[in-house]
Each structure stands twice: as structure tokens, then as C-alpha cells.
Design a protein around this motif. Structure first.
Motif, PDB file in Angstrom:
ATOM      1  N   THR A 139      28.794  48.460  48.426  1.00 21.64           N
ATOM      2  CA  THR A 139      27.793  49.286  47.747  1.00 21.64           C
ATOM      3  C   THR A 139      26.427  48.606  47.708  1.00 21.64           C
ATOM      4  O   THR A 139      25.406  49.240  48.023  1.00 21.64           O
ATOM      5  CB  THR A 139      28.262  49.621  46.325  1.00 21.64           C
ATOM      6  N   PRO A 140      26.338  47.301  47.327  1.00 22.07           N
ATOM      7  CA  PRO A 140      25.009  46.651  47.354  1.00 22.07           C
ATOM      8  C   PRO A 140      24.380  46.653  48.744  1.00 22.07           C
ATOM      9  O   PRO A 140      23.160  46.805  48.872  1.00 22.07           O
ATOM     10  CB  PRO A 140      25.314  45.227  46.864  1.00 22.07           C
ATOM     11  N   ASP A 148      33.782  45.730  48.790  1.00 18.82           N
ATOM     12  CA  ASP A 148      32.826  46.704  48.268  1.00 18.82           C
ATOM     13  C   ASP A 148      31.452  46.417  48.860  1.00 18.82           C
ATOM     14  O   ASP A 148      30.869  45.346  48.642  1.00 18.82           O
ATOM     15  CB  ASP A 148      32.782  46.600  46.737  1.00 18.82           C
ATOM     16  N   THR A 207      15.663  51.541  54.888  1.00 18.34           N
ATOM     17  CA  THR A 207      15.378  52.785  55.593  1.00 18.34           C
ATOM     18  C   THR A 207      14.199  53.510  54.965  1.00 18.34           C
ATOM     19  O   THR A 207      13.320  54.040  55.678  1.00 18.34           O
ATOM     20  CB  THR A 207      16.623  53.696  55.575  1.00 18.34           C
ATOM     21  N   GLU A 208      14.164  53.536  53.656  1.00 17.97           N
ATOM     22  CA  GLU A 208      13.041  54.187  52.977  1.00 17.97           C
ATOM     23  C   GLU A 208      11.726  53.479  53.270  1.00 17.97           C
ATOM     24  O   GLU A 208      10.688  54.110  53.450  1.00 17.97           O
ATOM     25  CB  GLU A 208      13.311  54.228  51.481  1.00 17.97           C
ATOM     26  N   LYS A 264      24.881  48.926  51.120  1.00 18.16           N
ATOM     27  CA  LYS A 264      24.418  50.281  51.413  1.00 18.16           C
ATOM     28  C   LYS A 264      23.135  50.604  50.648  1.00 18.16           C
ATOM     29  O   LYS A 264      22.244  51.266  51.184  1.00 18.16           O
ATOM     30  CB  LYS A 264      25.513  51.280  51.047  1.00 18.16           C
ATOM     31  N   VAL A 265      23.035  50.121  49.408  1.00 16.80           N
ATOM     32  CA  VAL A 265      21.803  50.327  48.641  1.00 16.80           C
ATOM     33  C   VAL A 265      20.635  49.630  49.328  1.00 16.80           C
ATOM     34  O   VAL A 265      19.532  50.183  49.459  1.00 16.80           O
ATOM     35  CB  VAL A 265      21.984  49.813  47.200  1.00 16.80           C
ATOM     36  N   TYR A 266      20.869  48.393  49.780  1.00 15.47           N
ATOM     37  CA  TYR A 266      19.823  47.653  50.460  1.00 15.47           C
ATOM     38  C   TYR A 266      19.448  48.334  51.776  1.00 15.47           C
ATOM     39  O   TYR A 266      18.268  48.390  52.143  1.00 15.47           O
ATOM     40  CB  TYR A 266      20.306  46.225  50.714  1.00 15.47           C
ATOM     41  N   GLU A 267      20.456  48.864  52.486  1.00 18.66           N
ATOM     42  CA  GLU A 267      20.164  49.593  53.726  1.00 18.66           C
ATOM     43  C   GLU A 267      19.300  50.816  53.454  1.00 18.66           C
ATOM     44  O   GLU A 267      18.364  51.116  54.208  1.00 18.66           O
ATOM     45  CB  GLU A 267      21.459  50.008  54.410  1.00 18.66           C
ATOM     46  N   ARG A 268      19.629  51.529  52.369  1.00 22.12           N
ATOM     47  CA  ARG A 268      18.813  52.697  52.025  1.00 22.12           C
ATOM     48  C   ARG A 268      17.385  52.285  51.682  1.00 22.12           C
ATOM     49  O   ARG A 268      16.426  52.982  52.057  1.00 22.12           O
ATOM     50  CB  ARG A 268      19.448  53.446  50.853  1.00 22.12           C
ATOM     51  N   GLN A 269      17.258  51.164  50.991  1.00 24.54           N
ATOM     52  CA  GLN A 269      15.914  50.698  50.657  1.00 24.54           C
ATOM     53  C   GLN A 269      15.127  50.333  51.902  1.00 24.54           C
ATOM     54  O   GLN A 269      13.935  50.672  52.023  1.00 24.54           O
ATOM     55  CB  GLN A 269      16.011  49.497  49.716  1.00 24.54           C
TER      56      GLN A 269
END
Length: 611
Positions: A411-412, A409, A421-422, A414-419
Motif C-alpha cells: 500500500t505505501p 503489503d 504519477t500525479e 502504491k501511494v508513492y507511485e500515485r504521488q
């Protein structure tokens, strides 16, 4: 003819609830028995003879041999087992069907052939028998002494010897596949009256002793047993010898080189007619490899059951034969449900279902291993996983090919990647694109426009009232207004447009694929309306509006940095003219002015201000 009674073919099961399993025991009080054994090939056709009739009709394979190793008799069950017919084996050497008989069997066979007053029996252990067509089968060979210096062999499949100890059959198979060819299964006989202990050659190999130096006594046997197990073995032997049933012992042996081996011993009791024990006999197998494999299997199972990665095994028919609890947690389904209906893997970008039958050959075409990002469909949405797929070809005990899935999994991650990227591409206050992302989108739009030869428009806008309110009021109020203006701008543009914060109270908007100036001007008017609002303030109502500078591609150039500078110059002209003004770069008059303007918008408009 003297009157006599023959008690024959008594099969003694180890478990009374099981049928047809045990050792064949013979007690004879008939003086004519010897003559019938001598004439077995002829008597077997005389159905009026009870002994011969039983030997022919016995479901167990039976082979009678002479001291010289010749086959004296073989019953139909044995002929069927080995694929021979008629009398083709009569008189032939036992080596023809049992080539593994050697020095290890000599003590047992000598004992059986030499006993005349008693009828002892024993076990030759696991042996390879050769069939008529050349096939080899592994059989456990029991041996029973008969009158007139004959011995009867009773071949049995290993699974028939100890039906209540299935785990030991697995041990035998494991040992056979690893080191059985080196050490084998040892056989032994303990004579109770003399205390003499007869060991086969395999027993000495198992215990690490030498026949010449080993004292053949029960105490010497005890000395080989691990000190922690010695008393338990003594007690078990004393307890079990009060009965008649075979029993098992498991213990450790300390060999001469200091190594410790695990043994499984099967014990049998042979009593005289008066009930006293004549001798004990049995077999010993080295269980060390089995114990190690069993421990490894248990540890491996613990790892699979309790690891955080999802693990699944799929056969060639794409049926999921095993799933661990972690995969059940990932999918939100029970193990039974997953085995009935496997999870649906999704494409990581499009989230479209993937067809395993079409995907697997491509994934494992190089080296039988693949790793990559996939998605798993859940009832509550999409779960990103890092999936690994490997192929396990046929192993001992397994048929066909198996696919092993390992899913982590992410998910953490991908969340960190989104953060990240933001943080790298988006403004932390408004959530709009920052300068980095705007420059990247501008270059992409230029490339797209050159390729498709379409017009696009770049606009830069600002809200001067917002700058004033941020100066007069507290910072939280200024931040709140910036956020509100950002939301209004995003709602006013199309899905293909990009809205970004250029810095301070300045915003930049990229409008690709506009159909001429009229289309662009309509969009700009919508942007002006979205930024026009009134908010209450301690010093009175605060009016918010925007001034917009516009550049066109390719009319105003093709260099990204140059276009940005031109848009900034047009915006400055609009600000100088007044609020609610749209100014196109290179023009001398505003392209659009909202109805209400501030007082300084009444200035002379015949010449644009210069920076």
C-alpha cells in the motif's frame, strides 16, 4: 514335587496412570522353572503350566535365545509382529530377525548370560528387526536374564518406552534420520559393589573416548561431562537412586577434540531382594542434532510469527493449514476464520476475484515459483500485495504437496507511485492533466481515430477575466478561481474526455468520438456556460468568461504539434473578438457568441484579427 511360588509377568509402568508400559521383571522361587524353560516349545501347548501359559498369552513380544545365538522360544505376539507362524523360527539364528546385533551388544549379552545368582536386565537400544516379508521395523530391545543360561528379548516400539517423554521420541526419530547410523544409542551398566562401569562401543563413540585408554569408573564418566553440568548430574544421581523409578538426565559432554555434544540419558535401577542397589543401567542418545533442529525450528517460527510479511501454507485441497499474525492483520480476519475460509485474491487491475484452482497450475508451471502483484479483498476495501507462491513437495513427515504464500503489503508503494504519477502527469494546483499527459492522450486519440476512422475534436480555451483578476487581486484569489474553473470544466465534459491545464489561465480539452460539428458545438456551449460566473471583489464584481478555439481531425491535419498550434491560433482569434466566443480554425467568423459580451466585442467582425 516341591511346593513353590512363581511371581511372573509383572509389568511395572513408569507412570502408574499408564497401563501396559514398562519392563518385564521376573522373580522365581520355584525349583521347577528351569525345566519349563528348557521345554518351552513343548510346554507352550500345555495350558496347565502357569509359566508357559503366561508367555503364550503375554501381549508383549517375547523371544528367548541361547548363548550360541539360537532362538529357543518365540511367543505368538512376537510371531505376529514379525509375520512368522508356528515353529518356523525355533532353532534359527537370532541374526535372521535381528541382523544388527554386533560388537556393541557383546558386553550386555555376556553380562546377562554370565550372571547366575541374580537376574539382571538391560537394553540393547534401538535395533532394526527383519520381518518375514522382508520389511524392517525399528524396535527398542530390552533383555532379561533367565535361569539355565537363557536370555529373553522384549522388543518394544520406541513410543512405548517413555510415554511421558514424547519430545524424546521426536529426538530419536530426528537422530535416526540424520546421524543415528553413525553413532547409535549407547548402553551402559554400573556395578555398585565393584564400581565397574561397562560401556558399549556406541558409548565410546558418543563420548569421544577409546576403550583401551578410558578408565571404566564413575569418576571417569563425570570427567567427560561439561564442568557446568557436572554437579547437577552428581546431585540428580544421588537423589534418584533413593527411589526405584527410571529417570532421565540431560547434560553436555566435552569430547576429546573440544566439541560439545548434548546427551539424553535414561537410567534404570536394579535392586537386590534386600533393597540394596545391585547395579544401574541405561541408554544414552546424542541430542545435539535434535537441539540444533529444535533451535532452528524455534528461530524459524519466531521469524514467521513476527515478520511483517503475511505467510500462509495451503495443502493440495486448497485448505489453509497455517497463517501467521501478519496475514491476519492484512485481511482483518482471525487465524481461525482464515483457516475456515481463505482470503479472496483479486486481479490487480480489474479487482475481480481469482479462482485459485484455475490459477495455481498456471502460476507455478515454470520452476514451481511465481511472484507478482495481487489484491486481497477486505471488509473495508482492497489491499494491494506483492505475492510470492512456491511449492514444497513431500518432506520427511509430510505427505503430499504444499503451497507456500508470502504476501507483502505494498500500500505505501502504491501511494508513492500515485504521488509520482500525479507529479509527472497532473497539474499540482488544479489536479488536471498537464502538458505531458495531454500530448500522450492526443497521440492515443489520433491512433484510435485512424484505426476506427472516427472524428474527434481538440479545443483550447482561456478565461481572460481570470487573467485580469489575477493581475489586480492577490495570488490566493487567482489560484482559487483557477481551481473553481477546473472543477467546472471537469463537471461539464464526458467521462471519455480529457481536461488539462496548458499553462497560466489556459486550459486544453480533448473531445474524442464526437458525431460531427453539431455534436461538438453542443459540448463547447456547455463548456462556455460552465466558465461563466461572477465573483465579488474589493474593486467590484468580477465577471469570468471563456474564449475557445477549435480544431477538427482530420479536417485540420493529423500532426499533434500542428493541431495544437492551430487550436492556439483559433483561441487567439476568439479572444480578440471578445469574451464568450467560440472560433473554429480557418473560419472568418465566430462559430458561437454568448449574449453578453464586453465592449470590445462590438468591433468590426468582418475580418478576423491577425497575430
Amino acid at each position: 514335587m516341591p511346593l513353590g511360588i512363581l511371581i511372573f509377568a509383572k509389568v511395572l509402568p513408569h507412570n502408574r496412570q499408564r497401563d501396559g508400559v514398562g519392563l518385564v521383571k521376573f522373580w522365581t522361587v520355584w525349583s521347577g522353572w528351569t525345566r519349563h524353560i528348557r521345554r518351552l516349545p513343548r510346554v507352550r501347548r500345555q495350558r496347565n503350566q502357569p509359566g508357559a501359559d503366561w508367555l503364550d498369552s503375554s501381549p508383549n513380544p517375547l523371544i528367548v535365545i541361547r548363548p550360541d545365538g539360537g532362538i529357543h522360544y518365540i511367543n505368538p505376539a512376537a510371531q505376529h509382529l514379525l509375520g512368522y507362524g508356528g515353529t518356523s523360527l525355533l532353532g534359527a539364528s537370532l541374526q535372521r530377525i535381528l541382523p544388527s546385533t554386533g560388537e556393541g551388544d557383546i558386553p550386555l549379552l555376556q553380562m546377562l548370560f554370565s550372571h547366575r545368582s541374580q537376574r539382571p536386565d538391560g537394553c540393547m537400544g534401538l535395533r532394526q528387526m527383519i520381518c518375514h516379508d522382508g520389511r524392517s521395523i525399528m524396535m527398542l530391545i530390552d533383555a532379561v536374564a533367565l535361569p539355565d543360561n537363557l536370555v529373553m528379548l522384549v522388543p518394544r516400539q520406541p513410543s512405548q518406552l517413555y510415554p511421558d517423554l514424547s519430545q524424546h521420541y521426536l529426538a530419536n526419530r530426528l537422530l535416526k534420520s540424520t546421524n543415528l547410523g553413525e553413532v547409535g544409542i549407547g548402553t551402559w551398566i554400573l556395578h555398585m559393589d565393584s564400581g565397574e562401569l561397562v560401556w558399549s562401543e556406541e558409548m565410546h563413540q558418543l563420548f569421544g573416548t577409546h576403550p583401551a585408554s578410558f578408565p571404566a569408573t564413575l569418576e571417569a564418566y563425570y570427567e567427560c561431562i561439561h564442568p557446568e553440568d557436572r554437579d547437577d548430574v552428581r546431585f540428580a544421581l544421588e537423589q534418584h537412586t533413593h527411589g526405584n523409578q527410571p529417570f532421565d538426565l540431560e547434560y553436555r559432554v566435552v569430547r576429546g577434540d573440544g566439541s560439545i555434544r548434548y546427551m539424553l540419558e535414561r537410567n534404570h535401577i536394579h535392586r537386590r531382594p534386600n533393597g540394596s542397589i545391585d547395579h544401574l543401567w541405561g541408554t544414552v542418545a546424542d541430542m545435539t542434532v535434535f537441539r540444533e533442529l529444535q533451535e532452528q525450528l524455534s528461530l524459524s517460527q519466531l521469524v514467521v510469527e513476527y515478520c511483517s510479511e503475511g505467510v500462509a501454507i495451503m495443502n493440495e485441497s486448497f485448505d489453509w493449514t497455517f497463517v501467521n499474525p501478519a496475514l491476519c492483520d492484512m485481511t482483518g480476519l482471525s487465524r481461525e476464520m482464515l483457516q475456515r475460509s481463505p482470503p479472496i485474491f483479486l486481479h490487480p487491475q480489474t479487482h475481480q476475484p481469482l479462482q485459485l484452482a484455475e490459477m495455481l497450475p498456471m502460476l507455478i508451471s515454470h520452476g514451481g515459483f511465481w511472484q507478482g502483484e495481487l489484491g486481497i479483498a477486505r471488509a473495508d476495501g482492497y489491499l494491494p500485495v506483492l505475492a510470492s507462491l512456491s511449492v514444497a513437495h513431500s518432506n520427511p513427515g509430510l505427505e503430499g504437496k504444499y503451497y507456500i504464500w508470502t504476501c507483502t503489503d505494498i500500500t505505501p508503494i502504491k501511494v508513492y507511485e500515485r504521488q509520482l504519477t500525479e507529479m509527472a502527469f497532473y497539474d499540482s494546483l488544479t489536479g488536471l492533466a498537464n502538458r505531458t499527459l495531454l500530448n500522450d492522450r492526443l497521440q492515443q486519440a489520433l491512433h484510435h481515430a485512424r484505426r476506427k476512422r472516427k472524428d474527434w475534436h481538440w479545443r483550447s480555451s482561456t478565461s481572460t477575466a481570470l487573467k485580469t483578476s489575477m493581475t489586480v487581486s492577490a495570488m490566493p484569489l487567482g489560484d482559487a478561481l483557477l481551481k473553481e474553473v477546473a472543477l467546472r470544466l471537469k463537471d461539464a465534459v464526458r467521462d471519455c474526455d480529457t481536461v488539462g491545464r496548458w499553462g497560466g489561465d489556459e486550459f486544453a480539452i480533448l473531445l474524442p468520438d464526437c458525431r460531427g460539428r453539431e455534436d461538438a458545438l453542443t459540448l463547447v456551449q456547455r463548456l462556455l456556460s460552465s466558465c461563466r460566473l461572477t465573483r465579488a471583489h474589493v474593486r467590484g464584481d468580477m465577471q469570468v468568461s471563456a474564449s475557445i478555439g477549435v480544431v477538427h481531425y482530420p479536417e485540420h491535419g493529423a500532426d499533434p504539434s500542428g493541431l495544437i498550434q492551430q487550436a492556439d491560433q483559433a483561441m487567439y482569434n476568439a479572444k480578440q473578438y471578445g469574451q464568450g466566443v467560440v472560433w473554429i480554425y480557418g473560419e472568418t467568423q465566430p462559430a458561437y457568441v454568448q449574449e453578453q459580451r464586453c465592449a470590445r466585442a462590438n468591433r468590426r467582425a468582418d475580418a478576423p484579427p491577425q497575430r
